[in-house]
Each structure stands twice: as structure tokens, then as C-alpha cells.
Design a protein around this motif. Sequence first.
Motif, PDB file in Angstrom:
ATOM      1  N   GLU A  77      19.274  13.208   4.684  1.00 25.28           N
ATOM      2  CA  GLU A  77      17.828  12.975   4.762  1.00 25.28           C
ATOM      3  C   GLU A  77      17.545  11.520   4.393  1.00 25.28           C
ATOM      4  OE1 GLU A  77      15.612  16.875   3.349  1.00 25.28           O
ATOM      5  OE2 GLU A  77      17.194  16.348   1.920  1.00 25.28           O
ATOM      6  N   PRO A  78      17.840  10.596   5.286  1.00 25.30           N
ATOM      7  CA  PRO A  78      17.823   9.169   4.923  1.00 25.30           C
ATOM      8  C   PRO A  78      16.468   8.602   4.533  1.00 25.30           C
ATOM      9  CG  PRO A  78      18.130   9.462   7.288  1.00 25.30           C
ATOM     10  CD  PRO A  78      18.277  10.805   6.669  1.00 25.30           C
ATOM     11  N   ALA A  79      15.376   9.171   4.994  1.00 25.37           N
ATOM     12  CA  ALA A  79      14.061   8.578   4.730  1.00 25.37           C
ATOM     13  C   ALA A  79      13.551   8.856   3.326  1.00 25.37           C
ATOM     14  CB  ALA A  79      13.041   9.090   5.750  1.00 25.37           C
ATOM     15  N   THR A  80      14.229   9.740   2.587  1.00 26.24           N
ATOM     16  CA  THR A  80      13.677  10.197   1.300  1.00 26.24           C
ATOM     17  C   THR A  80      14.316   9.527   0.088  1.00 26.24           C
ATOM     18  OG1 THR A  80      15.236  12.065   1.156  1.00 26.24           O
ATOM     19  CG2 THR A  80      13.164  12.437   2.332  1.00 26.24           C
ATOM     20  N   TRP A  81      15.016   8.418   0.296  1.00 32.32           N
ATOM     21  CA  TRP A  81      15.577   7.635  -0.809  1.00 32.32           C
ATOM     22  C   TRP A  81      14.741   6.371  -0.951  1.00 32.32           C
ATOM     23  CZ3 TRP A  81      19.535   3.395  -1.221  1.00 32.32           C
ATOM     24  CH2 TRP A  81      20.089   3.321  -2.507  1.00 32.32           C
ATOM     25  N   LEU A  82      14.802   5.692  -2.094  1.00 28.77           N
ATOM     26  CA  LEU A  82      13.959   4.524  -2.339  1.00 28.77           C
ATOM     27  C   LEU A  82      14.537   3.248  -1.725  1.00 28.77           C
ATOM     28  CD1 LEU A  82      12.463   4.842  -5.937  1.00 28.77           C
ATOM     29  CD2 LEU A  82      11.325   5.044  -3.736  1.00 28.77           C
ATOM     30  N   TRP A  83      14.264   3.043  -0.462  1.00 35.48           N
ATOM     31  CA  TRP A  83      14.777   1.882   0.254  1.00 35.48           C
ATOM     32  C   TRP A  83      14.030   0.597  -0.078  1.00 35.48           C
ATOM     33  CZ3 TRP A  83      19.289   2.588   2.429  1.00 35.48           C
ATOM     34  CH2 TRP A  83      19.637   3.857   2.879  1.00 35.48           C
ATOM     35  N   SER A  84      12.892   0.678  -0.732  1.00 37.60           N
ATOM     36  CA  SER A  84      12.087  -0.516  -1.006  1.00 37.60           C
ATOM     37  C   SER A  84      12.624  -1.341  -2.167  1.00 37.60           C
ATOM     38  CB  SER A  84      10.632  -0.120  -1.289  1.00 37.60           C
ATOM     39  OG  SER A  84      10.565   0.856  -2.312  1.00 37.60           O
TER      40      SER A  84
END
Length: 299
Positions: A274-281
Motif C-alpha cells: 500500500e505505497p500511498a499510505t507511508w509518509l513520503w513528505s
Amino acid sequence: MYYLSAFFYYFLLIPISRLPFGVLYAIADGLSWLFFNVVGYRKQVVVENIRNSFPEKSEAEIQQIARDFYTHLCTLIIETVKAFSMTRAEFMQRVSFTGLDLLDHYAKQGKSIIIAAGHCHNYEWLVTGIDPLVKHKVMALYRPLNNRFFDEKIKQSRSKLGLNLASIYEIKSQFGEQVVEKPVAAAFAMDQSPSNPESAYWMQFLNQDTPILFGTEKYAKEYDLPVVFGHIHAQKRGYYYANFELLTDTPRETAYGEITEKMMKWLEADIRQEPATWLWSHKRWKHKRTTVQSPLSEG
């Protein structure tokens, strides 16, 4: 500053937190569109992090993950505000856990444990809601805010169901005292960027040379504590669960870096799912390795 913060909290955040979830998620969707398309909040960092982590993905896929991430980020912001006024019953409806028998097994032995988890989905709600459901006393590390008013309000919100918060600046004294006195489940977020990369453990994580905080492995070995990993997922928007899996209950028998490598590989697998649910910012890869890692280092 105090009065301005108090005004902002009591006359804006608290009224917003009392809005129905449906209204709050509509606000989150609007903020997501604004952040991605107009403001561009850390957009370059987000896209670059995703692109470097998934070199096999097309540019269209990368942009879609980034767009979905902003929906997740704004949902997380809104849910953090909502937590200010959430009741115990609301938390219990929206967070759940599997594998609690594993934690209970060690609590019955009077043994403290470490729970390792990453910043996936709404980790804040999960760590807030776990204490009433386990036999351990749950302790989580946190970094104090510079704004004393909001630091106190965030602490009140996170600890309202019994969670004990320990400052990262006092971990050496607080950790030892608590795990010895009574069975404690100490929650470690192990995917933050270390302030001192020279003392970090370096490994390949998401296709990049990455410094990893070594505290989880260090304290597990120092106090001979079992390490349990929390896989964090969502049933649907606003409903989260963590599945606990034993990483090791013989930490002193593991090789240097073995615990760190294993938990980060488990986290990477969850992120890939689920790649979109980690803190990429976050600027997770701002440090570059400058020294050769010593097998005798304690991190």
C-alpha cells in the motif's frame, strides 16, 4: 504566542474536531486537491522519494501514488484534529488489533516487550487506542513540540486512554525504570530519519542506501526484550487495524543488525503493498553514508 495558540485551538481546532466524519473527510479531500494541484506542499520531495523507491514504476504510476498520498496525508491531518474530541467508544470502534494473544503471553510472564512499527496509515490512532486492550502498560516515544501549548494538548490527546508518553530526550532514564518496574510495551517508530547518520545502521531500504535508527535493536538487546512488529493496515477510510507478529524473543542471540534488517524488510513489504499510505513528505534520504559501517558499532 500562548494566547494565539489557545485561540487557534479552542475556537478553530476544537469546533472542527466536533464535525461529523463525513464532513471532515470532505474537507480532507478538498485539502488534498489544494495541496497537490495548487500549493504543491513538498511535492518535489514526495515525487522524488516515490520515484527513487520504485524505479520499476512508470511516471503515471508514480504520479498516481503521489496523488493518493496527499489524500492519505490530509486524511491523517483531519483525523489528528478529530482525535482532540474523540471519545473512548469512538476509538474502540475505529481501531482494532490482531495478535494480542502474543502480547498477553509475555504480559503473563511479567515480561516487557518492544513494539516496532512504521508511519503507515493512522499510526497515531492505533498507538492511542491500544492501551485499554492489552495487559502491558503501553509507552510510546515522542518528540516534544517547540510550542508548549500544543505540545501539552497533543500529549493530552494521545494519552487520554492511558498511553504513557516518554520524551525521546529522556529515553535512557525513563525506559530503564519502566521496563524493570512492570510489564511495559514500548512502542518504537523505527522509520524516522536519524539526526546523526554516523550512529545509524545503514542498509538498503526501498532501493536506497538508508540510515536506520538503531534504538529498537539496541534496547531489545540491552534489556533482553522480545520484539513484536506491528503491520498497520486499513479496513476502510477511518478504520484501522494492526496485526502483531513476533520478530524475535531471543534478541541477544541475534547477529548485529539482524533485528534492524528484518523489521525494515517487513515494513518495506507493507509499504509496497500500500505505497500511498507511508509518509513520503519527509526528507527520509537527506543523509549520505560517509563512513564504513563497523560490525562492532552499537549505533
